[in-house]
Write an enzyme that holds these catalytic residues in place. Sequence first.
Site, PDB file in Angstrom:
ATOM      1  N   PRO A   1       0.813  -1.230   0.000  1.00 16.36           N
ATOM      2  CA  PRO A   1       0.000   0.000   0.000  1.00 16.36           C
ATOM      3  C   PRO A   1       0.843   1.276   0.000  1.00 16.36           C
ATOM      4  O   PRO A   1       0.467   2.268  -0.612  1.00 16.36           O
ATOM      5  CB  PRO A   1      -0.812  -0.109   1.288  1.00 16.36           C
ATOM      6  CG  PRO A   1      -0.824  -1.557   1.622  1.00 16.36           C
ATOM      7  CD  PRO A   1       0.472  -2.130   1.109  1.00 16.36           C
TER       8      PRO A   1
ATOM      9  N   GLU B   1       0.847   4.056 -13.952  1.00 13.31           N
ATOM     10  CA  GLU B   1       0.438   5.041 -14.956  1.00 13.31           C
ATOM     11  C   GLU B   1      -0.974   5.567 -14.778  1.00 13.31           C
ATOM     12  O   GLU B   1      -1.289   6.672 -15.220  1.00 13.31           O
ATOM     13  CB  GLU B   1       0.619   4.431 -16.357  1.00 13.31           C
ATOM     14  CG  GLU B   1       2.091   4.209 -16.656  1.00 13.31           C
ATOM     15  CD  GLU B   1       2.362   3.309 -17.847  1.00 13.31           C
ATOM     16  OE1 GLU B   1       2.748   3.839 -18.893  1.00 13.31           O
ATOM     17  OE2 GLU B   1       2.202   2.078 -17.724  1.00 13.31           O
TER      18      GLU B   1
END
Length: 746
Positions: free
Chosen positions: A640, A713
């Site tokens: 995370p 991305e």
Amino acid sequence: MDDLINMQGQGHVRLGSSAGQALTRRDGRLKVTGAATYAADNRPDGLLHAVLATAGIAKGRVAHLDVAAAEAHSGVVKVYTPGNAPKLAISPDEKIHPFVWRMETLTDDRVRYAGQPIALVLAETLEAATEGARLLAPRYGAEPHRVTLDDAEPFDTDTTAFGRPAAHSSGDVDSAREGAALHVQTTVETAPQYHNALEPHAITARWDGARLEIDTPNQAIGLSKQTFAAFLGIDPSQILLRSPFIGGGFGSKAILYGGQLLAVLAARDLDRPVKLVLRRDQMYGPVGHRAPTRQSLRVDLDETGTIAALEHDTVTLTSTFDQFLEAASNASHSLYAAPNLRTAHHGRRADVGTPGPMRAPGEAPGSAALEIAMDAAAQAAGMDPLEFRLKNYAESDPSTGLVFSSKALRECYAEAAKRFGWSGRPDAPRSLREGRLLKGWGMGTAQFPCPMFQATAHATLRADGTAVIETSAADMGQGAWTALAQIAADGLGIDLDKVEFRSGHSDLPDAGVAGGSGHTATAGTALFNAGADAVRQLAELATTDPASPLFGAGNAGVTARAGRLWRNDDERSESYEDILARAGLELVRGEGKGAREGEPERAMFAHGAVFAEVLVDPDLGQVRVSRLIGAFAAGRIINPRLARSQLVGGMIWGIGMALQEEAVHDPRTGRLTNADLAGYHVPVNADVPMIEAMTVHEDDPYVNALGIKGVGEIGVTGTVGAIGNAVWHATGVQPKRFPIHPESLI
Ligand code: MOS
């Protein structure tokens, strides 16, 4: 900082699992203390320094270089020009795989763009090589150039980037448009952008007889070894390519460029190690960029605000000698449910360096334009932008008809909108203020595909209970070495601190390409499978050995956890050490592959929703992003902390694309006017507001066995449009171009 970390619903976190834990980067200490070695840090004995001379005109030929003056300079050893440069083994235009651009290696005296390499100077010191290159004082036979979308030469093409089809059509757009109640037409332009990695492209090359050692930052170590071998005409087994760390790649280091080959050729020719480091200004031309786009979108709606037809047309640039077309229109293929869909790309050739992949290639500019068009459509339908998207987002991919492998987008919209406080948004532009500043709220949908490349990995379990895992991945700052090691530890069923991670050079199994946000999925799958293969061998030893408590349980009857195999049918277990010791083995070694097999039967994407707040100075047109909140469904989150960093990084990139990043050509010289970090603006801390990147739980059983999607991305997508729409909401001025210029708002 911690209060900004708001990661939710990390799926698959389970007892004993390394994946899912928010660990810090394994290479973080090395990097912040300067102990991490980058390519240019290598100083082999007898090193020669290379400096490129680059063209100062955009088109023509080099008429004269003062080689004599350069060679006469103290310390200069050699000057290579097209007249004497060593030759490649194959044509510089050979396309041995899809990641090969023309190798610009001083093949002739033509100048095809400003910044093109025209000579290479080798000297005992960097200073001497730099001065030698300056003394070349090139004279040119200049010819008229074209460097912009407006004057570039149109050409026909069937393909865009990486050979994908340039056009797509499904349904009947023209008939649907005729029958539609509402019609929206928008045009959005995006500016050329250059990768501005902190680490410039660099190489240190050393030949030892027939064997070649190369240090160069590289996003595709295995592929690049093949590329070097092919162009040098040597066997790949003769090459050791090291790329432990990359100081930022963003796509530009997935490709090898001529300068790197020139350095290797020079080292062979002169029989001395050679180092070449591009100057900052030399990174604006010969090592790729994101081409400008001009995108036209038409959205046709029925009276209820449902999309009847969507058309997305992109005009973009490539060089005169190679082809890479930014596939911006493809962003419209799979996000909104357009029963009638038509997309196209039109190429133009200009006297510029060949563009290449840059963080979210295609999707970044494409999503920016698409999201502006969606707000235009929402306005035409008299709907709130979120309400409009909730009505129109696709449940299956309109371009292929494939059902999404998972679609947690509704949850992304809900989570991010709630966190942002979107429900209070007034529809009318210019209705929010903060003091004298105009305030606006905008949103954009984020989406990115989930490609997989090909990777292999080894996992070795040793008699002392420790393990070695091997794959050739570089760590380019994204945390690959950490996330991949976490996955590998789980594959082996041992604690992460027992795992030695070997990576970063080409003598290891190939980790594939760190691109397309597919690296963790691809290399991670290979590592997990390698570990599972080693564990399978242990299980076989134990379950067939009458002396083992696991005897008779069968391979499928045991589970690996915490360095032991456990029977599924009772409490008994045995340690890896004991199994190996009794078998008299020093180690077992597993091998694994990561790849997607066969044609996908589902549409595989990560999704997200981004909400932006901007403050605009009504007199100066200056825009500040004051809040940015995104929620993303990106499959199983391996780490995370690192995932958040990637998502936030992508969103910051989106701020730059929306408001700052732009390479500007001087139309008279064809040169860039801002080829440096002072003139080419990227967001700095003062430009970046409080950003939240949340992830929503997504369990995607189809994307790959581990459920991993990419996070590198997708943060760019959605964000640019969200900021553009926020500016529109603040000012009433629809953005026609990114980056948004202040003067367009006043
Ligand atoms: Mo990226 S442009 O997939 O390195």
